[in-house]
Design a protein around this motif. Structure first.
Motif, PDB file in Angstrom:
ATOM      1  N   SER A 184     -67.872  36.711  61.961  1.00 53.36           N
ATOM      2  CA  SER A 184     -67.942  37.068  60.550  1.00 53.36           C
ATOM      3  C   SER A 184     -66.588  37.576  60.077  1.00 53.36           C
ATOM      4  CB  SER A 184     -69.021  38.138  60.335  1.00 53.36           C
ATOM      5  OG  SER A 184     -68.672  39.323  61.029  1.00 53.36           O
ATOM      6  N   LEU A 185     -66.450  37.691  58.748  1.00 51.91           N
ATOM      7  CA  LEU A 185     -65.195  38.174  58.181  1.00 51.91           C
ATOM      8  C   LEU A 185     -64.898  39.592  58.634  1.00 51.91           C
ATOM      9  CD1 LEU A 185     -62.793  37.823  56.277  1.00 51.91           C
ATOM     10  CD2 LEU A 185     -64.270  38.577  54.399  1.00 51.91           C
ATOM     11  N   ALA A 186     -65.915  40.431  58.647  1.00 50.95           N
ATOM     12  CA  ALA A 186     -65.707  41.815  59.095  1.00 50.95           C
ATOM     13  C   ALA A 186     -65.299  41.864  60.561  1.00 50.95           C
ATOM     14  CB  ALA A 186     -66.980  42.630  58.868  1.00 50.95           C
TER      15      ALA A 186
ATOM     16  N   ASN B 234     -58.559  41.354  64.605  1.00 51.73           N
ATOM     17  CA  ASN B 234     -57.159  40.980  64.381  1.00 51.73           C
ATOM     18  C   ASN B 234     -56.329  42.041  63.674  1.00 51.73           C
ATOM     19  OD1 ASN B 234     -56.957  37.866  65.110  1.00 51.73           O
ATOM     20  ND2 ASN B 234     -58.921  38.161  64.065  1.00 51.73           N
TER      21      ASN B 234
ATOM     22  N   TRP C  16     -63.727  39.452  62.199  1.00 48.64           N
ATOM     23  CA  TRP C  16     -62.356  38.931  62.314  1.00 48.64           C
ATOM     24  C   TRP C  16     -61.343  39.998  61.928  1.00 48.64           C
ATOM     25  CZ3 TRP C  16     -58.116  38.365  59.274  1.00 48.64           C
ATOM     26  CH2 TRP C  16     -57.115  37.508  59.726  1.00 48.64           C
ATOM     27  N   ILE C  17     -61.644  40.759  60.867  1.00 56.31           N
ATOM     28  CA  ILE C  17     -60.731  41.826  60.431  1.00 56.31           C
ATOM     29  C   ILE C  17     -60.624  42.903  61.506  1.00 56.31           C
ATOM     30  CG2 ILE C  17     -60.435  43.690  58.755  1.00 56.31           C
ATOM     31  CD1 ILE C  17     -61.628  41.844  56.658  1.00 56.31           C
ATOM     32  N   ARG C  18     -61.740  43.250  62.098  1.00 61.62           N
ATOM     33  CA  ARG C  18     -61.715  44.292  63.134  1.00 61.62           C
ATOM     34  C   ARG C  18     -60.936  43.829  64.365  1.00 61.62           C
ATOM     35  NH1 ARG C  18     -64.437  45.114  67.577  1.00 61.62           N
ATOM     36  NH2 ARG C  18     -65.838  43.367  67.124  1.00 61.62           N
TER      37      ARG C  18
ATOM     38  N   SER D 122     -69.027  31.713  66.328  1.00 63.75           N
ATOM     39  CA  SER D 122     -68.588  32.059  64.979  1.00 63.75           C
ATOM     40  C   SER D 122     -68.458  33.570  64.838  1.00 63.75           C
ATOM     41  CB  SER D 122     -69.592  31.520  63.950  1.00 63.75           C
ATOM     42  OG  SER D 122     -70.873  32.066  64.186  1.00 63.75           O
TER      43      SER D 122
END
Length: 366
Positions: A20-22, A28, A24-26, A18
């Motif tokens: 985290s959102l942070a 992608n 995933w942003i970093r 899994s």
């Protein structure tokens, strides 16, 4: 990640870790200098688009001016054209003092569609009653001649009520026709199968506009006067035939997915052709072809705008008449945005209901 157990020939699939959102942003959006620059530029561009559209549509716009003079000198949208000309857009050529009838008729159609979405009413008898009563009430309100209502001929119908009427009529007439054509193409009788195939291929090879134009203007020359009917009836019949030929291929595709063993098992149980078709074949065919069928309904609603070419005052033609005066001519963009919003509401509702049906029937999730 895949792990192969060497002791036993078994492949074990592990869930991906899994993120985290942070994270995933970093990974992608900011994975390197070029990726970061592209992301920032895209965010700035979309922020500018939102600001420009918001300023034009809401901040600097005028909403309730009864005349076009209130929109002079503004930098935003003049929604006052909708406020002042909404009756023309929604009701077209329908008599002004009878607009309540057209609005009520549209409400009846919306109510009938809503009732049809309730699973408790999904039986042939109940749906037939709902749609039969709704059709009678709608036509009685629009045409009149009963209960003291004045008669309004079909050439005076227009606006949103005409668009909804044509769409519903085409679907009600075309769906049974599509079932008949799909079954005919699967028939073991060579004549029936070949004739239905020729009809479907012939209709699908023609553009919708040509079919509607022929129904409205050419067919009356080939039929006796007592068989011609009015122009709206001919156009709806031609549109329904076009719809049925396309929908029949969707249904036939759903029928071909069904294993042949099911039909053979039904025969061994003593079921006749109509019992096998109504209880085994068609329910599964509808389920298998549901996404394509919903897509055809959506395309049909959008194609109703074509009837403007053959002389009907649908919601698009009514919108063009709304800014057809010199006073409101500069504000055609606002009118088209409003009409586009109407189409969006209907089409988005159809697509969301189709997604609900797919989820309920778990199409593609076995």
């Amino acid at each position: 990640m895949t792990i192969i157990n060497l002791q036993t020939p078994q492949v074990v699939e592990l869930a991906p870790p899994s993120v985290s959102l942070a994270g995933w942003i970093r990974i992608n959006l900011f994975n390197g200098v070029l990726s970061s620059i592209t992301t920032i530029a895209g965010l700035l561009f979309f922020t500018w688009i939102i600001y420009a559209v918001g300023s034009w549509a809401f901040v600097n716009s005028v909403w309730t001016s009864p005349t076009a003079e209130g929109c002079q000198g503004i930098t935003g949208a003049c929604w006052s054209v909708i406020y002042a000309r909404s009756r023309i857009i929604l009701f077209g050529l329908y008599p002004y003092e009878e607009h309540w009838r057209s609005a009520t008729a549209c409400g009846v159609v919306v109510l009938v569609v809503f009732l049809s979405c309730i699973p408790a009413l999904w039986t042939l008898l109940r749906l037939s009653l709902v749609w039969g009563i709704g059709a009678i009430v709608f036509y009685g309100l629009m045409h009149g001649g009963l209960l003291g209502l004045s008669v309004v001929p079909t050439d005076r119908w227009g606006g949103l009520s005409l668009t909804v009427y044509i769409f519903v009529s085409v679907c009600l007439i075309g769906m049974p026709g599509s079932i008949v054509l799909a079954l005919a193409r699967q028939s073991r009788l060579p004549v029936v199968r070949k004739m239905s195939t020729i009809l479907i291929y012939w209709i699908r090879a023609l553009p919708l506009l040509a079919i509607l134009f022929s129904a409205a203007l050419i067919i009356p020359f080939a039929l006796p006067e007592w068989l011609q009917g009015d122009k709206l009836t001919r156009v709806i019949a031609a549109f329904a035939l076009f719809f049925a030929c396309y929908q029949a291929e969707n249904i036939r595709a759903g029928m071909q997915i069904i294993p042949a063993g099911q039909d053979e098992a039904a025969k061994s149980l003593g079921l006749n052709y109509w019992q096998r078709t109504s209880r085994i074949i068609l329910p599964q065919a509808f389920r298998n072809s549901l996404p394509a069928m919903i897509n055809q309904f959506v395309m049909t609603f959008k194609d109703t705008s074509v009837i403007t070419i053959v002389g009907f005052f649908d919601v698009l033609a009514s919108a063009q008449a709304a800014f057809g005066t010199a006073e409101w001519a500069p504000y055609y963009i606002e009118v088209y945005v409003f009409v586009g919003f109407i189409y969006f509401v209907f089409i988005f509702s159809l697509s969301r209901y189709g997604a609900y049906l797919e989820k309920r029937m778990r199409v593609g999730h076995e």
